[in-house]
Design an enzyme around this catalytic site. Structure first.
Site, PDB file in Angstrom:
ATOM      1  N   ASP A 116       0.834  -1.202   0.000  1.00 56.28           N
ATOM      2  CA  ASP A 116       0.000   0.000   0.000  1.00 56.28           C
ATOM      3  C   ASP A 116       0.869   1.253   0.000  1.00 56.28           C
ATOM      4  O   ASP A 116       1.924   1.284   0.640  1.00 56.28           O
ATOM      5  CB  ASP A 116      -0.914  -0.015   1.235  1.00 56.28           C
ATOM      6  CG  ASP A 116      -2.080   0.937   1.106  1.00 56.28           C
ATOM      7  OD1 ASP A 116      -2.336   1.430  -0.012  1.00 56.28           O
ATOM      8  OD2 ASP A 116      -2.744   1.195   2.128  1.00 56.28           O
TER       9      ASP A 116
ATOM     10  N   ASN B  53     -10.679  -3.293  -6.456  1.00 54.05           N
ATOM     11  CA  ASN B  53      -9.916  -2.291  -7.203  1.00 54.05           C
ATOM     12  C   ASN B  53     -10.449  -2.033  -8.607  1.00 54.05           C
ATOM     13  O   ASN B  53     -10.097  -1.025  -9.232  1.00 54.05           O
ATOM     14  CB  ASN B  53      -8.443  -2.690  -7.295  1.00 54.05           C
ATOM     15  CG  ASN B  53      -7.678  -2.533  -6.006  1.00 54.05           C
ATOM     16  OD1 ASN B  53      -6.647  -3.170  -5.797  1.00 54.05           O
ATOM     17  ND2 ASN B  53      -8.161  -1.689  -5.107  1.00 54.05           N
TER      18      ASN B  53
END
Length: 258
Positions: free
Chosen positions: A24, A72
């Site tokens: 991330d 996503n």
């Protein structure tokens, strides 16, 4: 309540056998530099290579990376398109080197949503590296932990409906055999970069007894030094798997005297 026998305690070593990582911070890394988000993803790809190098050097046997979640797909289309191109180019560029270094490449997740050329590259990478055994690199792409469990449950339900399985035969071990990464040891260490302290639908079943480690470091800045911090912290933990410290000590004594 499940008895301890249902959760056999694996051997504990300073170096985890299996590391799982949520990578991330690529977008924030780029934004802080006033660059497009895709530049952050490219920098993140270099961090992947550094992490593979570290795992090979330390003798880690399995590395699982959360590259693209099933959620996503809801990101801006231009970012998704850029990620798909980056993914395709990375496979073209890196698979030969991974093969040379003895890395086995796998993909987990629903690959049906990927374009045919990318699906073909993924299958080709798996075929060409299938015999490698130094490090199993599993890439979670279009993956969700809930989806993983639901898919496993559906497969078991189909077996029951077809008469191949009785409902009373279904237990934790059987479900474990149907989720992703079933042939690998469960992750010993989970790492998330970027500062958030959650597991975000990643390997929900597999992380039940995994040690969790979080860092503010953004993924493009993740390097051997930060990775070593994670391993040092892991080495200082006592993994009990629902047992007491005394029971763990007794098991260690039994193992050393065997």
């Amino acid at each position: 309540m499940a008895s301890p026998a249902m959760h056999p305690v694996p051997p504990v070593a300073d170096v985890p056998r299996h590391i799982a990582i949520i990578m991330d911070g690529n977008g924030r890394w780029a934004q802080r530099r006033r660059r497009p988000r895709v530049i952050g993803h490219r920098a993140g790809a270099r961090a992947v290579n550094r992490t593979i190098d570290f795992c090979l050097e330390k003798g880690v046997s399995a590395l699982t990376l959360f590259a693209f979640s099933s959620e996503n797909w809801g990101r801006p289309q231009d970012e998704v398109d850029a990620l798909m191109k980056l993914f395709l180019h990375a496979l073209d560029r890196e698979v030969g080197e991974l093969q040379r270094r003895g890395v086995q490449v796998r993909f987990i997740g629903d690959r049906s949503r990927f374009a045919a050329p990318l699906r073909d590259r993924m299958a080709g990478a798996e075929r060409s590296t299938a015999a490698n055994a130094r490090l199993v690199l599993s890439i979670a792409a279009s993956y969700g932990g809930r989806q993983d469990i639901a898919t496993a449950a559906r497969a078991l339900a189909e077996d029951v409906a077809a008469g191949r399985l009785q409902p009373e035969q279904i237990d934790e071990a059987l479900l474990s055999s149907r989720v992703a990464l079933a042939d690998l040891p469960a992750p010993d260490l989970f790492i998330r970069t970027g500062g958030d302290t959650r597991i975000s639908n990643f390997l929900l079943w597999q992380l039940a007894y995994t040690e969790l480690w979080f860092t503010e470091t953004l993924w493009p800045e993740f390097d051997a030094g930060v990775m070593q911090q994670a391993l040092d912290d892991y080495a200082g933990r006592e993994r009990r798997f629902g047992l007491t410290s005394a029971q763990i000590a007794d098991k260690a004594t039994e193992t050393s005297s065997a």
